[in-house]
Design a protein around this motif. Structure first.
Motif, short mmCIF file in Angstrom:
data_model
loop_
_atom_site.label_atom_id
_atom_site.label_comp_id
_atom_site.label_asym_id
_atom_site.label_seq_id
_atom_site.Cartn_x
_atom_site.Cartn_y
_atom_site.Cartn_z
N GLU A 28 0.82 -1.21 0.00
CA GLU A 28 0.00 0.00 0.00
C GLU A 28 0.86 1.26 0.00
OE1 GLU A 28 -2.65 -0.31 3.29
OE2 GLU A 28 -3.78 -2.00 2.44
N GLY A 29 1.87 1.25 -0.85
CA GLY A 29 2.71 2.42 -1.01
C GLY A 29 3.79 2.60 0.03
N GLU A 30 3.83 1.71 1.02
CA GLU A 30 4.86 1.80 2.05
C GLU A 30 5.74 0.57 2.03
OE1 GLU A 30 5.35 2.70 6.86
OE2 GLU A 30 3.40 2.14 6.04
N LYS A 31 7.04 0.77 2.18
CA LYS A 31 7.97 -0.36 2.18
C LYS A 31 7.89 -1.13 3.49
CE LYS A 31 11.44 1.01 -1.22
NZ LYS A 31 12.88 1.24 -1.48
N GLU A 32 7.91 -2.46 3.37
CA GLU A 32 7.91 -3.34 4.53
C GLU A 32 9.09 -4.29 4.45
OE1 GLU A 32 4.27 -5.44 5.04
OE2 GLU A 32 3.20 -3.71 5.85
N ALA A 33 9.56 -4.68 5.61
CA ALA A 33 10.67 -5.63 5.69
C ALA A 33 10.15 -6.98 6.15
CB ALA A 33 11.74 -5.12 6.65
N ILE A 34 10.69 -8.05 5.57
CA ILE A 34 10.43 -9.40 6.05
C ILE A 34 11.53 -9.71 7.05
CG2 ILE A 34 10.22 -11.83 5.41
CD1 ILE A 34 9.43 -10.83 2.58
N LEU A 35 11.13 -10.10 8.25
CA LEU A 35 12.06 -10.21 9.36
C LEU A 35 12.15 -11.64 9.88
CD1 LEU A 35 10.75 -7.12 11.36
CD2 LEU A 35 12.63 -7.14 9.72
N ALA A 44 8.35 -12.34 10.81
CA ALA A 44 7.38 -11.25 10.92
C ALA A 44 7.55 -10.27 9.77
CB ALA A 44 7.54 -10.54 12.26
N ASP A 45 6.53 -9.44 9.58
CA ASP A 45 6.59 -8.33 8.63
C ASP A 45 6.46 -7.03 9.43
OD1 ASP A 45 6.53 -10.21 6.55
OD2 ASP A 45 4.34 -10.19 6.53
N ALA A 46 7.13 -5.97 8.97
CA ALA A 46 7.00 -4.68 9.66
C ALA A 46 7.31 -3.55 8.68
CB ALA A 46 7.95 -4.61 10.85
N PRO A 47 6.57 -2.45 8.77
CA PRO A 47 6.88 -1.28 7.92
C PRO A 47 8.19 -0.65 8.32
CG PRO A 47 5.18 -0.73 9.52
CD PRO A 47 5.41 -2.20 9.64
N PHE A 48 8.86 -0.05 7.35
CA PHE A 48 10.14 0.61 7.63
C PHE A 48 10.00 1.62 8.77
CE2 PHE A 48 13.05 0.14 3.67
CZ PHE A 48 12.86 -1.22 3.72
N SER A 49 8.83 2.29 8.83
CA SER A 49 8.63 3.35 9.84
C SER A 49 8.65 2.80 11.27
CB SER A 49 7.30 4.06 9.58
OG SER A 49 6.21 3.14 9.61
N ASP A 50 8.45 1.48 11.42
CA ASP A 50 8.42 0.86 12.75
C ASP A 50 9.76 0.27 13.14
OD1 ASP A 50 7.14 0.05 15.15
OD2 ASP A 50 6.88 -1.98 14.36
N LEU A 51 10.73 0.35 12.25
CA LEU A 51 12.01 -0.32 12.48
C LEU A 51 13.12 0.65 12.84
CD1 LEU A 51 11.96 -2.86 9.52
CD2 LEU A 51 11.32 -3.27 11.90
N VAL A 52 14.01 0.16 13.67
CA VAL A 52 15.21 0.91 14.00
C VAL A 52 16.41 -0.01 13.81
CG1 VAL A 52 14.95 0.32 16.46
CG2 VAL A 52 16.42 2.23 15.79
N ILE A 53 17.44 0.49 13.16
CA ILE A 53 18.66 -0.30 12.94
C ILE A 53 19.46 -0.33 14.24
CG2 ILE A 53 20.84 -0.44 11.68
CD1 ILE A 53 19.46 0.88 9.31
N ILE A 54 19.87 -1.53 14.62
CA ILE A 54 20.63 -1.70 15.86
C ILE A 54 22.11 -1.47 15.60
CG2 ILE A 54 21.20 -3.32 17.71
CD1 ILE A 54 18.28 -2.45 17.68
N ASP A 55 22.71 -0.58 16.39
CA ASP A 55 24.13 -0.28 16.18
C ASP A 55 25.01 -1.39 16.77
OD1 ASP A 55 24.40 0.15 18.98
OD2 ASP A 55 23.94 2.28 18.77
N GLU A 56 26.28 -1.35 16.44
CA GLU A 56 27.22 -2.42 16.84
C GLU A 56 27.34 -2.55 18.35
OE1 GLU A 56 28.75 -4.72 15.10
OE2 GLU A 56 27.68 -4.01 13.34
N ARG A 57 27.33 -1.43 19.05
CA ARG A 57 27.46 -1.47 20.51
C ARG A 57 26.29 -2.22 21.13
NH1 ARG A 57 27.76 3.81 24.55
NH2 ARG A 57 27.89 2.63 26.52
N GLU A 58 25.07 -1.92 20.68
CA GLU A 58 23.88 -2.58 21.22
C GLU A 58 23.87 -4.06 20.84
OE1 GLU A 58 20.25 -3.08 23.23
OE2 GLU A 58 21.80 -1.54 23.34
N LYS A 59 24.31 -4.36 19.62
CA LYS A 59 24.37 -5.76 19.19
C LYS A 59 25.33 -6.55 20.07
CE LYS A 59 24.98 -5.08 14.68
NZ LYS A 59 25.24 -5.40 13.25
N ARG A 60 26.49 -5.99 20.35
CA ARG A 60 27.48 -6.67 21.20
C ARG A 60 26.93 -6.88 22.61
NH1 ARG A 60 31.25 -3.27 18.53
NH2 ARG A 60 31.19 -1.81 20.30
#
Length: 297
Positions: A28-35, A44-60
C-alpha cells in the motif's frame, strides 16, 4: 535506509527482539521488511517506519547477554549428562569398582531446519554436546514431501522439524491452523514421518517453532512441540530437548519437566509427553573409526 542483512528491532514492541532483514516488499505504497528473528524462531513483517537499525554497541551488548544464557543452559545440560553417565557406569559394572571399559551409543538425530543460519548454530551445539546429527536445510513448505526419503536414508532415533513460524490474529482464531504461517507444514511433516514409523518410542519427534500450533503437532504424533502459550522459542531449544533424549538410557522414561527445565524458553513455549530415552550402553570398548558416534569412558 534499511537493506537486506541489517539487524533491526521493532519500535512498537519496545525493541524486545532482534531481527535480520531477509526481504523487502511494498505494501500500500509503504515499504515493509520481512524479518527473521536473530535468536528466536519467529518470522514477521514490519513497515520501515516501525524499524530501528541496531548499532554495533547494542548488538554486542545483547549478544553477550545471549551468550551467558546459552552457557548457563549448556552447563545444566552437561551436569545432567554427567549424572546419567555415572548412573550408566554403575549399572554397566553391576556396582563394582573394578575398571570396565564400556561404550555408549547416543541417539542419532535428523534435524530439518527452515533457516540455514539457525541450522549451523544448532549443529555447532550438537557437536559441542556430543550428539550425532545429520542436518538438512529445507524450506518449511517442502518438508512434508522430503521427510520420508530422509528417514530412510539417515535412519535416525530422533527427528527435529523446525524453522520459522508465527500466529496472526487477523487470519483467524488461535485454534485455526490457517492462522499460522508454517504450522500446517510442520503438522503434515509429522504425519508423513509417522506413516513411516508410527510408534512414539521408535522415533522421537520434536516439531514446531515460534508460536506454533502445539495441540495439532502433538495430535499429529510429535513427542515434543511448541508453543503451548504461543510464545516465541529460542533457536537452540530443540537441541537441548533432543540432547536430553539422546543421552537418556532406552530403559528409562524422560518426564517432560526434566527435559524443559534446562531450555531457554521453558514450559510456556515447549511441551510434550513422557518419552523413553534412546541411549544404549555396551562393552567391552574397542577403538572404532566412527569416534563421533561412540563416547568411550
Amino acid at each position: 535506509m534499511i537493506k537486506i542483512g541489517d539487524i533491526v528491532a521493532r519500535k512498537s514492541y519496545e525493541c524486545d527482539i532482534l531481527f535480520r532483514v531477509t526481504g523487502i516488499k511494498e505494501q500500500e505504497g509503504e515499504k515493509e521488511a520481512i524479518l527473521h528473528g536473530e535468536d528466536v524462531r519467529l518470522i514477521a513483517d514490519a513497515p520501515f517506519s516501525d524499524l530501528v537499525i541496531i548499532d554495533e554497541r547494542e548488538k554486542r551488548k545483547r549478544k553477550q547477554k545471549e551468550k551467558e544464557l546459552i552457557e548457563q543452559s549448556y552447563k545444566l545440560l552437561r551436569q545432567d549428562y554427567r549424572l546419567l553417565r555415572e548412573k550408566s557406569e554403575y549399572e554397566a559394572t553391576g556396582g563394582y569398582e573394578a575398571k570396565v571399559d564400556f561404550f555408549q551409543i547416543p541417539g542419532r538425530v535428523l534435524h530439518l531446519d527452515g533457516d540455514p543460519l539457525y541450522l549451523r548454530k544448532c549443529l555447532h551445539l550438537y557437536e559441542r554436546i556430543g550428539v550425532p546429527v545429520y542436518g538438512v536445510h529445507c524450506n518449511e513448505k517442502e518438508m512434508p514431501e522430503k521427510v520420508g526419503a530422509l528417514l530412510e536414508q539417515v535412519r535416525p532415533d530422533i527427528l527435529v522439524i523446525t524453522g520459522h513460524d508465527s500466529y496472526s490474529k487477523t487470519k483467524g482464531k488461535i485454534q485455526d491452523l490457517n492462522a499460522y504461517r508454517h504450522s500446517k507444514y510442520f503438522v503434515q511433516t509429522v504425519r508423513e514421518a509417522r506413516k513411516k514409523i508410527p510408534h512414539l518410542d521408535q522415533l522421537v519427534i520434536f516439531a514446531g517453532a515460534c508460536q506454533s500450533h502445539f495441540e495439532s503437532l502433538i495430535r499429529a504424533g510429535a513427542n515434543f512441540a511448541s508453543s503451548p502459550s504461543r510464545v516465541n522459542i529460542h533457536a537452540l531449544d530443540p537441541v537441548y530437548i533432543v540432547s536430553r533424549i539422546s543421552f537418556t538410557p532406552f530403559m528409562e522414561r524422560v518426564h517432560v519437566w526434566d527435559v524443559l527445565r534446562n531450555t531457554l524458553t521453558g514450559e510456556k513455549g515447549l511441551g510434550g509427553v513422557e518419552t523413553k530415552g534412546v541411549l544404549r550402553t555396551g562393552m567391552p570398548f574397542r577403538q572404532v573409526t566412527d569416534a563421533s558416534y561412540i563416547d568411550s569412558s
